[in-house]
Enzyme design. Structure first.
Site, PDB file in Angstrom:
ATOM      1  N   LYS A 171       0.890  -1.183   0.000  1.00 44.96           N
ATOM      2  CA  LYS A 171       0.000   0.000   0.000  1.00 44.96           C
ATOM      3  C   LYS A 171       0.918   1.220   0.000  1.00 44.96           C
ATOM      4  O   LYS A 171       1.489   1.581   1.026  1.00 44.96           O
ATOM      5  CB  LYS A 171      -0.864  -0.021   1.254  1.00 44.96           C
ATOM      6  N   GLY A 224       6.723   5.219   8.524  1.00 40.92           N
ATOM      7  CA  GLY A 224       5.885   6.416   8.531  1.00 40.92           C
ATOM      8  C   GLY A 224       5.931   7.083   9.892  1.00 40.92           C
ATOM      9  O   GLY A 224       6.927   6.981  10.614  1.00 40.92           O
ATOM     10  N   SER A 225       4.838   7.730  10.231  1.00 40.25           N
ATOM     11  CA  SER A 225       4.812   8.534  11.462  1.00 40.25           C
ATOM     12  C   SER A 225       4.662   7.667  12.717  1.00 40.25           C
ATOM     13  O   SER A 225       4.162   6.541  12.650  1.00 40.25           O
ATOM     14  CB  SER A 225       3.640   9.506  11.383  1.00 40.25           C
ATOM     15  N   GLU A 227       2.593   8.250  15.074  1.00 39.08           N
ATOM     16  CA  GLU A 227       1.168   8.141  15.359  1.00 39.08           C
ATOM     17  C   GLU A 227       0.562   6.910  14.664  1.00 39.08           C
ATOM     18  O   GLU A 227      -0.116   6.099  15.287  1.00 39.08           O
ATOM     19  CB  GLU A 227       0.518   9.432  14.844  1.00 39.08           C
ATOM     20  N   GLY A 229       2.297   4.438  13.237  1.00 42.52           N
ATOM     21  CA  GLY A 229       3.054   3.245  13.640  1.00 42.52           C
ATOM     22  C   GLY A 229       2.468   2.616  14.892  1.00 42.52           C
ATOM     23  O   GLY A 229       2.380   1.385  15.008  1.00 42.52           O
ATOM     24  N   GLU A 246       9.479   1.496  11.205  1.00 43.57           N
ATOM     25  CA  GLU A 246      10.531   2.513  11.055  1.00 43.57           C
ATOM     26  C   GLU A 246       9.827   3.860  11.122  1.00 43.57           C
ATOM     27  O   GLU A 246       9.070   4.207  10.233  1.00 43.57           O
ATOM     28  CB  GLU A 246      11.272   2.290   9.732  1.00 43.57           C
ATOM     29  N   CYS A 280      13.830  10.378   7.005  1.00 45.37           N
ATOM     30  CA  CYS A 280      13.806   9.972   8.425  1.00 45.37           C
ATOM     31  C   CYS A 280      15.206  10.029   9.015  1.00 45.37           C
ATOM     32  O   CYS A 280      15.372  10.252  10.207  1.00 45.37           O
ATOM     33  CB  CYS A 280      13.192   8.601   8.568  1.00 45.37           C
ATOM     34  N   GLU A 379      10.635  15.817  15.100  1.00 46.44           N
ATOM     35  CA  GLU A 379      10.997  15.596  13.700  1.00 46.44           C
ATOM     36  C   GLU A 379      10.236  16.604  12.846  1.00 46.44           C
ATOM     37  O   GLU A 379       9.021  16.497  12.677  1.00 46.44           O
ATOM     38  CB  GLU A 379      10.648  14.167  13.289  1.00 46.44           C
TER      39      GLU A 379
HETATM   40  P1  ADP Z   1       3.439  10.714   6.944  1.00 44.39           P
HETATM   41  O1  ADP Z   1       3.246  11.502   8.183  1.00 44.39           O
HETATM   42  O2  ADP Z   1       4.837  10.587   6.515  1.00 44.39           O
HETATM   43  O3  ADP Z   1       2.452  10.995   5.866  1.00 44.39           O
HETATM   44  P2  ADP Z   1       1.913   8.468   7.732  1.00 44.39           P
HETATM   45  O4  ADP Z   1       2.318   7.653   8.897  1.00 44.39           O
HETATM   46  O5  ADP Z   1       0.705   9.309   7.833  1.00 44.39           O
HETATM   47  O6  ADP Z   1       3.208   9.265   7.389  1.00 44.39           O
HETATM   48  O7  ADP Z   1       1.764   7.574   6.427  1.00 44.39           O
HETATM   49  C1  ADP Z   1       2.647   6.540   6.093  1.00 44.39           C
HETATM   50  C2  ADP Z   1       1.858   5.450   5.396  1.00 44.39           C
HETATM   51  O8  ADP Z   1       0.881   4.950   6.307  1.00 44.39           O
HETATM   52  C3  ADP Z   1       1.091   5.918   4.160  1.00 44.39           C
HETATM   53  O9  ADP Z   1       1.097   4.865   3.191  1.00 44.39           O
HETATM   54  C4  ADP Z   1      -0.318   6.110   4.688  1.00 44.39           C
HETATM   55  O10 ADP Z   1      -1.302   5.960   3.696  1.00 44.39           O
HETATM   56  C5  ADP Z   1      -0.391   4.986   5.702  1.00 44.39           C
HETATM   57  N1  ADP Z   1      -1.399   5.191   6.766  1.00 44.39           N
HETATM   58  C6  ADP Z   1      -1.848   6.364   7.285  1.00 44.39           C
HETATM   59  N2  ADP Z   1      -2.774   6.120   8.236  1.00 44.39           N
HETATM   60  C7  ADP Z   1      -2.920   4.789   8.340  1.00 44.39           C
HETATM   61  C8  ADP Z   1      -3.698   3.914   9.149  1.00 44.39           C
HETATM   62  N3  ADP Z   1      -4.548   4.383  10.059  1.00 44.39           N
HETATM   63  N4  ADP Z   1      -3.555   2.581   8.990  1.00 44.39           N
HETATM   64  C9  ADP Z   1      -2.682   2.087   8.086  1.00 44.39           C
HETATM   65  N5  ADP Z   1      -1.937   2.847   7.284  1.00 44.39           N
HETATM   66  C10 ADP Z   1      -2.028   4.184   7.395  1.00 44.39           C
END
Ligand code: ADP
Length: 478
Positions: A171, A224-225, A227, A229, A246, A280, A379
């Site tokens: 995804k 990703g973030s 939150e 994660g 990560e 990151c 960050e």
């Molecule tokens: P950023 O802050 O870098 O955009 P995110 O953590 O929001 O990072 O997004 C990183 C990935 O996680 C993206 O592919 C996003 O679509 C996906 N994502 C965001 N929210 C959710 C969620 N609740 N469950 C699973 N995947 C998510």
């Protein structure tokens, strides 16, 4: 309009909704991708399950390796086109995108070559027993990747999983789906068995959440973030399945008085402005020994002021940020620092030809910054460098470890014993001495300590994460 890649075919999503593809350099919409639904995720997971029961599940490690190697070569053949697609989609300068695509190919090359070198063990046990530790794939692996390095992340996440014989569902981030769809097409062209690699585009809280919660997956790799994660790990805990997370960093570059300054400066600058600071592993804190602080800051500021930001095809030091939300977030951090009277040491510029509608932020360097300030702890994910003075080794280690993160660190000193003392004192997944590697380094195991996450990607260790071990106990006595 781009479709989903499921079971080796391009399919329309179950819903009718689409997501716009926006060029961060101009703010313009120039394409659409499918907004995948939970139903599409179920189809992709089913296709992966079918792949494991079918040709993909029966394939030899040697053949898997050959497919990955071929995919690597195919990516290199299409490098110019894919770099252009990636640069326009992410906003990153063309040279950076070209480098990212080269690294993407390198991931498939590295893990393609590794696929048939993975073996189990024979374990000494009681007499008349043969105990074998078999290494097997985990099964269906889910991969949720961010928008900052889409091309690199595809290789980093998918290549080791495929090398071990897992079937994968990817995804991509909603902002940057195009390189993943392009690689899917190349995988189809080289004849990778159907369902081994599936791509579902869509929103994080919709398609991403559905993938993380799908009861048939065996593993999740997430970058990703913090939150999100945390949500992913919570979703994994419910079944439970294993995850590798990560989640970013606030990495220090530590410059001692005896450092080779002329070698250090261009590397330190690149580590913060590469990908407009949306990395990151960005070296976002610059710790400088107080005895050289004034002179060093003056010297680096000379080069910092020359940094230029512009559209992806202007190919300058920095591109735009990913979207309006990121631009606002980074601008707020800068404003907050200015409002707190943190001195600005240097600022780069936005090129006058950069389209006014793009999401640009000029690089900026603050100092001295207190370690309690937001720009020293959080960050920012933008081209914002916080310079912090330190007294001695112990002080440097204390400051380096003063954030919640622990991803990467850089140490600049010619003193060998100090290099090791400081490296051992810092909590980080990677430590660079007289060098710094933001991105790349396919061979080098990578991952976080503390809030930067857990598990390891890259290198041969990544193969361990996507392997299952089976202890086979065989009694042959009597
Ligand atoms: P950023 O802050 O870098 O955009 P995110 O953590 O929001 O990072 O997004 C990183 C990935 O996680 C993206 O592919 C996003 O679509 C996906 N994502 C965001 N929210 C959710 C969620 N609740 N469950 C699973 N995947 C998510």
């Amino acid at each position: 309009m781009k479709k989903l890649f499921i079971g080796g075919e391009w399919v329309a999503g179950a819903g009718n909704a689409v997501l716009p593809v926006i060029c961060p350099s101009t703010g313009e919409v120039y394409d659409e991708v499918t907004r995948g639904t939970p139903q599409d995720i179920d189809c992709a997971v089913d296709a992966a399950a079918q792949a494991l029961r079918g040709q993909w599940g029966r394939t030899t490690a040697l053949q898997r390796g050959r497919w990955l190697t071929e995919l690597s070569q195919e990516i290199l053949k299409h490098r110019a086109e894919l770099s252009q697609i990636e640069a326009r989609d992410t906003g990153k300068p063309l040279t950076t995108a070209h480098n990212d695509v080269t690294i993407l190919a390198r991931y498939f090359e590295f893990y393609g070559a590794a696929a048939d070198k993975v073996s189990g063990e024979v374990i000494p046990f009681e007499s008349d027993y043969l105990v074998t530790l078999l290494r097997e794939p985990l099964g269906i692996t889910a991969h949720i990747i961010p928008w900052n390095y889409p091309a690199q992340m595809i290789g980093r996440s998918i290549a080791p999983a495929l090398a071990m014989g897992n079937a994968t569902v990817l995804k991509p981030a909603e902002d940057t789906c195009l390189s993943a769809l392009y690689v899917a097409d190349l995988a189809r062209e080289i004849g990778l068995p159907d369902g081994a690699f599936n791509v579902v585009t869509g929103l994080g809280e919709e398609a991403g959440a559905a993938l993380a919660q799908n009861s048939n997956i065996d593993f999740i790799s997430f970058t990703g973030s913090n939150e999100v994660g945390t949500k992913i790990q919570a979703a994994c805990a419910r079944r439970p399945v294993k995850c590798v997370l990560e989640l970013g960093g606030k990495s220090p570059q530590i410059v001692f008085a005896d450092a080779n300054i002329e070698r250090a400066i261009p590397i330190i600058l690149r580590a913060i402005v590469q990908n407009a600071g949306q990395t990151c592993t960005a070296g976002s804190r610059l710790l400088v020994q107080r005895s050289i602080y004034e002179g060093f800051v003056e010297r680096i500021a000379q080069d910092f002021k020359k940094l230029q930001t512009g559209s992806y095809d202007m190919d300058l030091d920095c591109g735009p940020l990913m979207n309006g939300t990121q631009q606002l977030r980074v601008t707020n951090y800068i404003q907050e620092a200015k409002d707190s009277d943190i001195p600005v040491l240097a600022e780069g510029s936005i090129h006058p030809d950069a389209p006014k509608s793009g999401f640009y932020v000029a690089p900026i360097m603050f100092g001295p910054v207190e370690i309690t300030a937001a720009i020293a702890r959080e960050e920012v994910f933008g081209p914002v460098l916080s310079v912090i003075p330190f007294e001695d080794e112990q002080d440097a280690i204390r400051i380096a470890n003063s954030t919640d993160y622990g991803l990467v660190a850089g140490i600049w000193t010619e003193n060998g014993a100090r290099q090791h003392r400081v490296a051992r004192g810092i909590r980080a997944g990677q430590v660079f001495i007289n060098s710094y590697g933001a991105g790349g380094g396919v061979e080098l195991p990578f991952g976080g300590t503390k809030r930067s996450g857990h598990g390891r990607e890259k290198g041969l260790l990544a193969l361990e994460e996507v392997s299952s071990y089976k202890t086979l106990v065989n009694y042959y006595g009597e």
